[in-house]
Motif scaffolding. Structure first.
Motif, PDB file in Angstrom:
ATOM      1  N   ASP A   1       0.833  -1.199   0.000  1.00  0.00           N
ATOM      2  CA  ASP A   1       0.000   0.000   0.000  1.00  0.00           C
ATOM      3  C   ASP A   1       0.869   1.251   0.000  1.00  0.00           C
ATOM      4  OD1 ASP A   1      -2.249  -1.466  -0.023  1.00  0.00           O
ATOM      5  OD2 ASP A   1      -2.799  -1.141   2.083  1.00  0.00           O
ATOM      6  N   GLY A   2       0.446   2.214  -0.813  1.00  0.00           N
ATOM      7  CA  GLY A   2       1.149   3.497  -0.814  1.00  0.00           C
ATOM      8  C   GLY A   2       2.340   3.557  -1.742  1.00  0.00           C
ATOM      9  N   LEU A   3       2.597   2.498  -2.472  1.00  0.00           N
ATOM     10  CA  LEU A   3       3.724   2.496  -3.394  1.00  0.00           C
ATOM     11  C   LEU A   3       3.194   2.548  -4.832  1.00  0.00           C
ATOM     12  CD1 LEU A   3       6.800   2.289  -3.792  1.00  0.00           C
ATOM     13  CD2 LEU A   3       6.526  -0.196  -3.896  1.00  0.00           C
ATOM     14  N   ASP A   4       3.502   3.622  -5.527  1.00  0.00           N
ATOM     15  CA  ASP A   4       3.037   3.802  -6.907  1.00  0.00           C
ATOM     16  C   ASP A   4       4.227   3.786  -7.844  1.00  0.00           C
ATOM     17  OD1 ASP A   4       0.636   4.233  -5.651  1.00  0.00           O
ATOM     18  OD2 ASP A   4       0.765   6.428  -5.795  1.00  0.00           O
ATOM     19  N   LEU A   5       3.952   3.356  -9.065  1.00  0.00           N
ATOM     20  CA  LEU A   5       5.022   3.258 -10.052  1.00  0.00           C
ATOM     21  C   LEU A   5       4.478   3.710 -11.404  1.00  0.00           C
ATOM     22  CD1 LEU A   5       7.972   2.091 -10.319  1.00  0.00           C
ATOM     23  CD2 LEU A   5       6.892  -0.026 -11.104  1.00  0.00           C
ATOM     24  N   GLY A   6       5.275   4.465 -12.144  1.00  0.00           N
ATOM     25  CA  GLY A   6       4.838   4.925 -13.463  1.00  0.00           C
ATOM     26  C   GLY A   6       5.973   4.844 -14.459  1.00  0.00           C
ATOM     27  N   LEU A   7       5.617   4.590 -15.697  1.00  0.00           N
ATOM     28  CA  LEU A   7       6.634   4.456 -16.746  1.00  0.00           C
ATOM     29  C   LEU A   7       6.099   5.049 -18.040  1.00  0.00           C
ATOM     30  CD1 LEU A   7       9.316   3.096 -17.807  1.00  0.00           C
ATOM     31  CD2 LEU A   7       7.882   1.131 -18.410  1.00  0.00           C
ATOM     32  N   ASP A   8       6.944   5.802 -18.728  1.00  0.00           N
ATOM     33  CA  ASP A   8       6.594   6.342 -20.043  1.00  0.00           C
ATOM     34  C   ASP A   8       7.772   6.148 -20.975  1.00  0.00           C
ATOM     35  OD1 ASP A   8       3.952   7.914 -19.641  1.00  0.00           O
ATOM     36  OD2 ASP A   8       5.209   8.564 -17.968  1.00  0.00           O
ATOM     37  N   LEU A   9       7.503   5.576 -22.133  1.00  0.00           N
ATOM     38  CA  LEU A   9       8.533   5.412 -23.158  1.00  0.00           C
ATOM     39  C   LEU A   9       8.012   6.056 -24.433  1.00  0.00           C
ATOM     40  CD1 LEU A   9       9.238   1.586 -22.678  1.00  0.00           C
ATOM     41  CD2 LEU A   9      10.571   3.467 -21.727  1.00  0.00           C
ATOM     42  N   THR A  10       8.796   6.925 -25.027  1.00  0.00           N
ATOM     43  CA  THR A  10       8.375   7.516 -26.292  1.00  0.00           C
ATOM     44  C   THR A  10       9.551   7.549 -27.262  1.00  0.00           C
ATOM     45  OG1 THR A  10       8.878   9.768 -25.534  1.00  0.00           O
ATOM     46  CG2 THR A  10       6.622   9.024 -25.273  1.00  0.00           C
ATOM     47  N   TYR A  11       9.215   7.472 -28.515  1.00  0.00           N
ATOM     48  CA  TYR A  11      10.227   7.557 -29.567  1.00  0.00           C
ATOM     49  C   TYR A  11       9.626   8.347 -30.725  1.00  0.00           C
ATOM     50  CZ  TYR A  11      13.116   6.139 -33.555  1.00  0.00           C
ATOM     51  OH  TYR A  11      13.902   6.152 -34.678  1.00  0.00           O
ATOM     52  N   THR A  12      10.318   9.375 -31.123  1.00  0.00           N
ATOM     53  CA  THR A  12       9.873  10.162 -32.272  1.00  0.00           C
ATOM     54  C   THR A  12      10.990  10.175 -33.307  1.00  0.00           C
ATOM     55  OG1 THR A  12       8.512  11.571 -30.869  1.00  0.00           O
ATOM     56  CG2 THR A  12       9.032  12.395 -33.058  1.00  0.00           C
TER      57      THR A  12
ATOM     58  N   ILE B   1      12.796   8.033 -21.901  1.00  0.00           N
ATOM     59  CA  ILE B   1      12.308   7.111 -20.871  1.00  0.00           C
ATOM     60  C   ILE B   1      12.001   7.937 -19.625  1.00  0.00           C
ATOM     61  CG2 ILE B   1      12.849   5.156 -19.369  1.00  0.00           C
ATOM     62  CD1 ILE B   1      14.921   4.290 -21.459  1.00  0.00           C
ATOM     63  N   GLY B   2      10.837   7.787 -19.105  1.00  0.00           N
ATOM     64  CA  GLY B   2      10.472   8.454 -17.860  1.00  0.00           C
ATOM     65  C   GLY B   2       9.988   7.417 -16.866  1.00  0.00           C
ATOM     66  N   LEU B   3      10.526   7.472 -15.680  1.00  0.00           N
ATOM     67  CA  LEU B   3      10.175   6.478 -14.667  1.00  0.00           C
ATOM     68  C   LEU B   3      10.007   7.203 -13.343  1.00  0.00           C
ATOM     69  CD1 LEU B   3      10.030   3.347 -14.085  1.00  0.00           C
ATOM     70  CD2 LEU B   3      12.458   3.501 -13.522  1.00  0.00           C
ATOM     71  N   PHE B   4       8.936   6.893 -12.646  1.00  0.00           N
ATOM     72  CA  PHE B   4       8.814   7.476 -11.314  1.00  0.00           C
ATOM     73  C   PHE B   4       8.268   6.428 -10.347  1.00  0.00           C
ATOM     74  CE2 PHE B   4       4.452   7.945  -9.974  1.00  0.00           C
ATOM     75  CZ  PHE B   4       3.717   7.837 -11.146  1.00  0.00           C
ATOM     76  N   THR B   5       8.647   6.617  -9.132  1.00  0.00           N
ATOM     77  CA  THR B   5       8.025   5.810  -8.078  1.00  0.00           C
ATOM     78  C   THR B   5       7.747   6.736  -6.900  1.00  0.00           C
ATOM     79  OG1 THR B   5       8.244   3.899  -6.610  1.00  0.00           O
ATOM     80  CG2 THR B   5      10.258   5.075  -7.161  1.00  0.00           C
ATOM     81  N   ARG B   6       6.605   6.517  -6.315  1.00  0.00           N
ATOM     82  CA  ARG B   6       6.183   7.372  -5.215  1.00  0.00           C
ATOM     83  C   ARG B   6       5.790   6.463  -4.061  1.00  0.00           C
ATOM     84  NH1 ARG B   6       2.211  10.592  -7.841  1.00  0.00           N
ATOM     85  NH2 ARG B   6       0.951   8.711  -7.742  1.00  0.00           N
ATOM     86  N   TYR B   7       6.267   6.779  -2.880  1.00  0.00           N
ATOM     87  CA  TYR B   7       5.957   5.941  -1.733  1.00  0.00           C
ATOM     88  C   TYR B   7       5.384   6.796  -0.615  1.00  0.00           C
ATOM     89  CZ  TYR B   7       6.378   2.770   2.179  1.00  0.00           C
ATOM     90  OH  TYR B   7       6.094   1.988   3.278  1.00  0.00           O
ATOM     91  N   GLU B   8       4.230   6.397  -0.165  1.00  0.00           N
ATOM     92  CA  GLU B   8       3.563   7.143   0.895  1.00  0.00           C
ATOM     93  C   GLU B   8       4.119   6.657   2.235  1.00  0.00           C
ATOM     94  OE1 GLU B   8      -0.654   7.936   0.187  1.00  0.00           O
ATOM     95  OE2 GLU B   8      -0.963   7.436   2.297  1.00  0.00           O
TER      96      GLU B   8
END
Lengths: 323, 716
Positions: B614-625, B652-659
């Protein structure tokens, strides 16, 4: 095999024609002539929001409590929904939706702004417009977005404390969900500071409806551009007519593969309109590259190496836009 | 258009006014019987509606975000607009503060990127539903090049007086400038735009709205501009020191059935540099051509009054809105002398400044009618006039501060655009709407090859939902533009090719096809497919732009596979083709050019909440142009080819958030961007590569930048 644009266009038209035929057939077969019982007015709940919040707390599938950190639930403002019919001011009477259902029975939908809601988009929009009709929504009624049945809730998340479409850094993603061509453009080498989250679509456009082409906020394209680029407004002594007429004759505002959002590079950009005897008319080729004669009529700024006042000059001797 | 009265040719303007007046007439009556939302409420028994479970927000709350990050590499291109242009550590600082009072009073304070050039802050307060006041600040850095080199003193200090080193050796060509290499100095090309805004809004009663906004923009830094002496040029780094002040004020009256707004817009531009002067780095051709001087954008102003209105009678069968805007642009900056060459006596001028004035009138009116339920009709008329009242005069041309050329008369540009359109939507079946539309636009211009063009457009469309979860939209448009009368090439010296047709004046047929499909196969998935194709045929043109196509297609997928989990993917492709015809020296070698820009964007990403715990979020974005620009010029069949223009952006974008607790969360961000470009316009062009252009030696940018940031947010 390389597929040319023309071939793609033919494929597109063929697919469209096929799509039209299939769609007409399917729609005819599916259409039951009914228009949905939109007029039915279910009863209101007995206890208003307290009825709703018994289920819709933070642990439910559809949590709603964040609404209480938005202007729609501001204590002391008699215009807000929570000063009136509370949740049902926007969602419509919830008496049917909120009543007990038998085991296995499907819960009736809330009339507006919910899954399978029975009220039409137009009717939902009217709920919003009851309070938000003024100023920037003045031209909504005959707007392109309304014509295409766009609903307020398609873009706005009113339960969110920070509705993404009202946040500069996040708004663009909302718009690009539908505007695929612009998604391609903003990712190109030259673009406005959209990717960086420092500019949003509504800096130029009025999505709630505008009387200007492309739903621009200002009365004309150029007035829109002059909002940030007032130095190009003039009037100046020696005007470059296409510049004065319409910035988009040379620039692609959503993004371009070429510097300064140009539609293409000089000299060919300029040679679309200038073919006077002498250097303006000469077709530049690979022989003008650094490996050849390294021509200043092609490289770096090309024509603008000398005619650098392409937006017009106020110099008495600036008729050829070089002073 | 300054010499005649156009009132007879302004039916759209009159129509707009008519709608505005109409909106006033019913207004007096309807103002008394506006639908009162409370009227409906009266039928509802709300005596038991206590809202005991409603967690209304009162008092103070907010959050503070603080931390630090690190950028792995210097790169102006990467840092453009974001402020992360330098290698090294940077602070992460921001936050928000909220206050909600019992009486609807509120205060919002927010700040972002306080440690960077891209910082912003805003404070707004007031009483909801009554009034609001705000003050805001925003800074936007624009980093253009960090690899430029110049020989001019003053370029690095923002001077408008650019001078050469005392030991500079002037040459006929850049190769003859023997002290060039030793004189080059690094110079950054960059600008910073700062905006301060403040304003107020008041709602008086149910109907009156007042707004007042003021914004002041400053834009400081430098830019690249060519400065030439005949056919020999130097790329200069010239200062940018602009101030623009804007004011908007409006008063509106809003009812349920009609509304009006009277608004004022003022914009005042000031340039703190009236000119740029520079030493001529080339050997003298005429006496006294040691220095040149060019103008900079002159101070100017724009004042505009706008009257807008909307009206919709009871029953919803008609809705109308209109706007009339009358503006005036003015510019009267003192002229620079025709030359600063002391060997040429500056010719007498009949005026010291332009006294430039352009009156603008824009009027639009639109109505949507639903005569019976399946049919809706939208009609529109518009009028747009640029009435250029700038006086015409003769000006002796001193070409590039070197010699007296001819005398020319300025041609104040004006135009008048009138148009109308009619679109109909017919709901043939419950889930099938057919559309048809037609429009006409007449465009008159002054001092152009074509006095008037007429553009007609016809469209057919279809919107269908064969199933409830599938929406299809198709539209086909044909636009035909024709010049009224002959295309008369303007008399200029040297002569223009008489076969040239400027593309915005030329006859053109444009076909546009678009198709969009959105499908939601389940409650947790939606798919969008779109394709747009436009083809322009300039059938009467063989010199100039002769044809163009623009094709875009895209695929979007959005998924919500489980609670707290979102994912997306997209692909978009755009191909822009242009065909240009030309002929050397009017009657010489014929050439043709074909330009193709291909841009492909691919992205995939998602976010998972409460992953692992609980409280741990993760996000990822990959783009190529991926962008490719092909330039093919066919001339006598022997021309060497151009290399492609290339750019590849991988991100590449990566984030993690922990409450960590109810009030604190930690966030770790990582971003990687790789940018590769090839641009033959700049690559391998050293300052002395071109014999007659002294360049800045810029290269197209490449970078690999990693950014990592760790921040904590404390909520209270």
């Amino acid at each position: 095999m390389r597929i040319t644009a023309t071939t793609m266009a033919r494929i597109l038209v063929a697919v469209m024609a096929l799509g039209v035929m299939v769609t007409l057939g399917v729609v005819s077969a599916q259409d039951d002539g009914a228009s949905g019982d939109e007029t039915a007015m279910p009863p209101y709940t007995r206890t208003g929001a307290d009825t709703c919040l018994k289920c819709h707390d933070e642990t439910s599938e559809f949590p709603v409590l964040s609404i209480f950190r938005t202007p729609h639930a501001t204590v002391g403002d008699e215009k807000t929904p929570f000063a009136g019919l509370q949740c049902e001011a926007c969602h419509g009477p919830g008496g049917e939706h909120g009543k007990r259902v038998r085991f296995g029975q499907e819960r009736p939908p809330i009339p507006a702004f919910g899954d399978n809601s029975i009220w039409s988009t137009d009717r939902e929009n009217e709920i919003c417009l009851d309070c938000h009709r003024g100023s920037e929504r003045m031209h909504w009624e005959a707007s392109t977005h309304r014509r295409y049945d766009l609903g307020c809730a398609d873009c706005h998340e009113v339960h969110d404390t920070h509705d993404p479409v009202t946040v500069t850094a996040e708004q663009t993603q909302v718009c690009l969900d539908c505007h695929v061509e612009q998604r391609s453009a903003v990712n190109q080498a030259s673009s406005h500071p959209i990717r960086a989250g420092k500019m949003d679509c509504s800096a130029c456009h009025q999505p709630h409806g505008a009387l200007t082409e492309a739903m621009l906020s200002k009365p004309t394209v150029n007035e829109t551009c002059f909002g940030c680029h007032a130095e190009k407004r003039g009037p100046v002594l020696w005007e470059h007519a296409p510049v004065t007429e319409d910035c988009t004759l040379c620039h692609r505002p959503h993004g371009s593969n070429h510097p300064a959002l140009l539609t293409k590079r000089p000299p060919l950009l300029c040679q679309e309109c200038h073919s006077r005897a002498g250097h303006p008319s000469i077709g530049r080729t690979g022989a003008d590259l650094p490996s050849g004669r390294a021509s200043g009529f092609l490289l770096t700024g090309s024509c603008t190496n000398c005619h650098s006042q392409v937006h017009g000059s106020n110099h008495p001797s600036g008729s050829n836009l070089s002073r | 258009m300054s010499d005649c009265d156009h009132i007879h040719s302004r039916p759209p303007a009159l129509a707009a006014l008519l709608v505005l007046v109409l909106s006033l007439i019913p207004g007096t009556a309807l103002a008394q019987d506006d639908d009162d939302p409370a009227a409906e409420d009266e039928t509802v028994d709300t005596s038991s509606w206590r809202c005991r479970l409603c967690p209304f927000e009162t008092g103070w709350s907010g959050s503070i975000t603080a931390g630090g990050g690190y950028v792995s590499e210097d790169s102006f291109e990467f840092g453009d607009y974001t402020g992360l242009e330098e290698e090294g550590a940077y602070p992460i600082l921001g936050g928000e503060l909220r206050y909600r009072g019992e009486n609807a009073g509120y205060l919002d304070l927010s700040a972002d990127n306080l440690g960077l050039e891209s910082r912003s802050a805003r404070i707004e307060g007031g009483r909801q539903g009554s009034y609001r006041l705000y003050l805001e600040y925003d800074s936007l850095p624009h980093y253009i090049a960090d690899d430029a080199q110049t020989v001019f003193y003053g370029a690095r200090t923002g001077s408008s007086n650019l001078t050469l080193p005392s030991d500079w050796v002037r040459g006929d060509t850049t190769a003859d400038m023997t002290t060039l290499d030793g004189s080059l100095r690094d110079v950054d090309i960059e600008q910073e735009r700062e905006a301060i805004g403040l304003g107020a809004g008041i709602k008086q009663g149910d109907n009156w709205r007042y707004n007042l906004d003021f914004r002041r923009f400053t834009q400081e830094g430098n830019r690249v501009q060519g400065g030439n002496f005949l056919l020999r040029s130097a790329l200069l780094v010239v200062p940018v020191d602009y101030v623009t002040e804007q004011m908007d004020a409006s008063v509106g009256y809003v009812t349920d059935r009609w509304q009006m707004e009277l608004a004022y817009h003022g914009s005042f531009f000031t340039n703190n540099d009236e000119s740029v002067s520079w030493d001529n780095p080339y050997a003298s051709v005429t006496d006294g051509d040691d220095r040149g001087r060019m103008s900079t954008p002159p101070d100017n102003s724009f004042n505009q009054l706008l009257l807008s209105g909307a009206w919709r009678p009871e029953g919803g069968w008609l809705s109308t809105s209109a706007r009339v805007a009358y503006g005036r642009m003015e510019q009267n900056e003192d002229f620079l002398p025709a030359t600063i060459n002391p060997a040429i006596s500056s010719p007498a001028s009949s005026r010291d400044s332009l006294e430039g004035r352009v009156d603008t009138l824009t009027a639009n009116a639109r109505a949507r009618a639903v005569p019976w339920k399946p049919l809706s009709i939208t009609g529109e008329v518009y009028y747009d006039e640029r009435d250029n009242r700038t006086p015409r005069d003769k000006y002796v041309q001193i070409m590039t501060d070197q010699y007296i050329a001819d005398t020319r008369t300025n041609k104040p540009y004006g135009f008048e655009k009138t148009g109308a359109s009619l679109d109909a939507d017919y709901r043939l079946l419950r889930r099938l709407t057919l559309s048809a539309g037609a429009s006409r636009e007449d465009y008159e211009r002054t001092f152009q090859e074509v006095e008037r063009t007429r553009t007609d457009e016809y469209s057919l469309g279809l919107r269908a939902g064969p199933w409830a979860n599938l929406q299809l939209r198709l539209r086909q448009t044909r636009e035909e533009r024709e010049a009224a009368g002959d295309y008369e090439t303007l008399e200029v010296m040297p002569a223009e090719n008489p076969r040239l047709r400027k593309y915005h004046l030329a006859d053109r047929v444009r076909d546009v096809t678009s198709a969009n499909l959105s499908w939601s196969p389940s409650a947790w998935a939606s798919i969008g497919v779109s394709a747009d194709y436009a083809e322009d045929d300039y059938e009467e043109s063989d010199i100039g732009l002769t044809g163009a196509t623009d094709m875009t297609y895209g695929l979007d997928v959005s998924l919500v596979p489980a609670e707290g989990m979102t994912a997306y993917a997209f692909v978009s492709q755009q191909r822009i083709e242009s065909d240009i015809g030309g002929r050397d020296n009017v009657s010489g070698a014929v050439w043709s050019a074909e330009l193709n820009d291909n841009i492909r964007s691919v992205g995939i990403g998602g976010e998972v909440r409460d992953i692992l715990r609980d409280g741990l979020d993760l996000g990822l974005d990959l783009t190529y142009t991926r962008s490719r620009g092909e330039t093919d010029v066919d001339k006598r069949g022997i021309a060497p080819p151009f290399p492609d223009l290339k750019s590849d952006l991988r991100s590449i974008g990566l984030f993690t958030r922990y409450e960590v607790s109810e009030t604190t969360d930690l966030r770790l961000d990582y971003r990687f961007e790789q940018y590769r470009t090839e641009d033959f316009y700049y690559d391998e062009v050293e300052p002395d590569t071109i014999s007659n252009v002294l360049t800045l030696g810029r290269e197209s940018p490449d970078y690999d930048v990693h950014v990592i940031g760790l921040s904590a947010r404390y909520r209270f």
